[in-house]
Design an enzyme around this catalytic site. Structure first.
Site, PDB file in Angstrom:
ATOM      1  N   SER A 184     -31.532 -16.706 -24.567  1.00  0.00           N
ATOM      2  CA  SER A 184     -31.052 -18.046 -24.210  1.00  0.00           C
ATOM      3  C   SER A 184     -30.199 -18.709 -25.284  1.00  0.00           C
ATOM      4  O   SER A 184     -29.365 -19.545 -24.967  1.00  0.00           O
ATOM      5  CB  SER A 184     -32.238 -18.942 -23.875  1.00  0.00           C
ATOM      6  N   HIS A 212     -33.034 -15.841 -17.405  1.00  0.00           N
ATOM      7  CA  HIS A 212     -31.686 -16.395 -17.567  1.00  0.00           C
ATOM      8  C   HIS A 212     -30.620 -15.532 -16.896  1.00  0.00           C
ATOM      9  O   HIS A 212     -29.439 -15.693 -17.178  1.00  0.00           O
ATOM     10  CB  HIS A 212     -31.337 -16.555 -19.055  1.00  0.00           C
ATOM     11  N   LYS A 243     -34.492 -21.625 -12.574  1.00  0.00           N
ATOM     12  CA  LYS A 243     -33.164 -21.677 -13.198  1.00  0.00           C
ATOM     13  C   LYS A 243     -32.100 -21.445 -12.106  1.00  0.00           C
ATOM     14  O   LYS A 243     -31.915 -22.317 -11.278  1.00  0.00           O
ATOM     15  CB  LYS A 243     -33.098 -20.669 -14.348  1.00  0.00           C
TER      16      LYS A 243
HETATM   17  C1  LIG Z   1     -37.136 -20.356 -18.895  1.00  0.00           C
HETATM   18  C2  LIG Z   1     -37.794 -19.087 -19.265  1.00  0.00           C
HETATM   19  C3  LIG Z   1     -39.146 -18.847 -18.962  1.00  0.00           C
HETATM   20  C4  LIG Z   1     -40.017 -19.891 -18.347  1.00  0.00           C
HETATM   21  O1  LIG Z   1     -39.752 -20.046 -16.990  1.00  0.00           O
HETATM   22  P1  LIG Z   1     -40.548 -21.166 -16.164  1.00  0.00           P
HETATM   23  O2  LIG Z   1     -40.540 -20.681 -14.778  1.00  0.00           O
HETATM   24  O3  LIG Z   1     -39.795 -22.436 -16.372  1.00  0.00           O
HETATM   25  O4  LIG Z   1     -41.918 -21.240 -16.751  1.00  0.00           O
HETATM   26  C5  LIG Z   1     -39.675 -17.614 -19.283  1.00  0.00           C
HETATM   27  N1  LIG Z   1     -38.925 -16.667 -19.888  1.00  0.00           N
HETATM   28  C6  LIG Z   1     -37.640 -16.858 -20.205  1.00  0.00           C
HETATM   29  C7  LIG Z   1     -36.847 -15.770 -20.864  1.00  0.00           C
HETATM   30  C8  LIG Z   1     -37.027 -18.074 -19.908  1.00  0.00           C
HETATM   31  O5  LIG Z   1     -35.760 -18.276 -20.240  1.00  0.00           O
END
Ligand SMILES: *Cc1c(COP(=O)(O)O)cnc(C)c1O
Length: 396
Positions: A184, A212, A243
């Site tokens: 990220s 992501h 996301k």
């Molecule tokens: C955003 C993210 C998460 C968490 O996802 P949620 O569904 O919001 O708990 C887990 N792993 C990665 C790599 C992320 O970028």
């Protein structure tokens, strides 16, 4: 009063965070998440810091699907899955996700954080080993902490260190390599072909957290395994619906049949936490249907990201090389990341500056996240604002 002493300590910790510029202030939005958002005081800004890669977090069709699911299936199930919290739509979504990701089976969680929290402990014991990229997401790190397997960590993307860990851990019953698909902060992808080759050579399993990436990376948006053509070599994918896939809530673990079957029996965040609400399930089903029918949004965010990257490099900015919708504008050790983000917001461009300790010392940056919802005019406006302020601050 026990609290008196704790209260003083907490006040001290909080003021220390503020002194070090590490206190997080939350900006309050007055509109739905979108390419343009309203912020308090009636200002509005172009939004370049959401994970809304496909621009569908406020999509009318998705909202309608959520409403329809609520009308048909109710607001909540008030139960975990294995008692009375499994409706037909839950199994439909699991099948749809499996098909979309090209995996055998899928188990839903309230969030990907929970998927990662519940994936390791049921599968691996103290005779096993987990091998993890140092930049993996916090939820992978926490999931690993909950598991008794031995832990190995390799420098970000360093295949020699990964191989050394695989060599050192050979006496273990099972080894699992885990990596984010897209990281990220740098917006780079894991080297999945090399990772899979090493996994084959040393008989290790591979888990990819594609949070992501799912929905917009790869020719048809299936994620990093599709991008690299290694889907059948990946044993487990964890990902989020929060996301690109609509931005609500929810996540899942997808993978080999027996792995998912065992997780359904043993994974604690699945067994002891409420089932996914029908509105989320209905909306996510709709999103997967939309993405299976058309690659238009995926192509749009890709095109936008390429356009933005090129223009920013041409303007003289130092952009981390990559091919995702995360575009980090590097300011290195210049003390300008936070100031520049503030100045951009005043111009109507909402981005976030990241400084130590969120990113390593000397690697300060502004992270720009591109969405399919951005128009060409939005991108040009933002490139122009960056360029003007960059010149003002002597950065370019
Ligand atoms: C955003 C993210 C998460 C968490 O996802 P949620 O569904 O919001 O708990 C887990 N792993 C990665 C790599 C992320 O970028």
């Amino acid at each position: 009063m026990a609290y008196g002493k704790l209260k003083t300590d907490l006040q001290h910790l909080i003021s220390e965070l503020k002194t070090h510029g590490q206190y997080k202030h939350e900006r309050i939005l007055t509109t739905p998440q979108s390419a343009r958002i309203g912020v308090k005081d009636g200002e509005s800004a172009l939004n370049f810091c959401a994970n809304n890669y496909l621009g569908i977090s406020n999509n009318p069709e998705v909202i309608k699907a959520a409403k329809n699911a609520m009308d048909k299936w109710g607001y909540g199930c008030a139960s975990v899955r294995f008692i009375c919290g499994t409706q037909e739509i839950h199994t439909q979504l699991e099948e749809a996700v499996s098909e979309f990701l090209g995996m055998e089976d899928t188990i839903l969680y309230a969030a990907c954080f929970d998927a990662n929290g519940g994936v390791f402990e049921p599968l691996l014991d103290e005779d096993c080993a987990l091998i993890s990229d140092e930049l993996n997401h916090a939820s992978i790190i926490d999931g690993i902490r909950l598991c008794k397997a031995k832990r190995y960590r390799y420098k970000h993307g360093n295949m020699a260190e990964l191989e050394a860990a695989l060599r050192d851990s050979q006496s273990n019953k099972y080894r699992l390599i885990c990596t984010d698909g897209v990281f990220s902060m740098d917006g780079d992808m894991a080297k999945l072909p090399e990772i899979c080759d090493l996994a084959d050579r040393y008989e290790a399993l591979v888990l990819v957290d594609d949070s992501h990436a799912t929905g917009y990376i790869g020719k048809t948006g299936r994620g990093t395994p599709e991008h690299f053509g290694v889907t059948e070599r990946i044993d487990i994918i964890t990902t989020t619906f929060g996301k690109a896939l609509g931005g609500g809530n929810g996540g899942c673990t997808s993978g080999r049949k027996e792995i998912i079957e065992l997780l359904r029996q043993k994974s604690r965040p699945y067994l002891f936490s409420n089932t996914l609400a029908p509105a989320i399930v209905g909306a996510t089903l709709k999103v997967i249907e939309m993405l299976s029918d058309s690659c238009e949004l995926r192509d749009k965010v890709w095109e936008n990201a390429v356009y933005f990257r090129k223009a920013m490099i041409a303007a003289g900015f130092d952009i981390v090389e990559g091919n995702t919708a995360i575009v980090p504008v590097m300011l290195h050790d210049k003390p300008h990341a936070l100031k520049m983000a503030d100045m951009l917001l005043k111009e109507g461009v909402y981005v976030i500056g990241f400084v130590y300790p969120i990113v390593p010392k000397g690697k300060a940056r502004i992270r720009v996240q591109i969405s399919a919802a951005h128009s060409r005019e939005d991108l040009d406006f933002t490139i122009e604002a960056f360029t003007r302020i960059g010149k003002e601050l002597n950065l370019i």
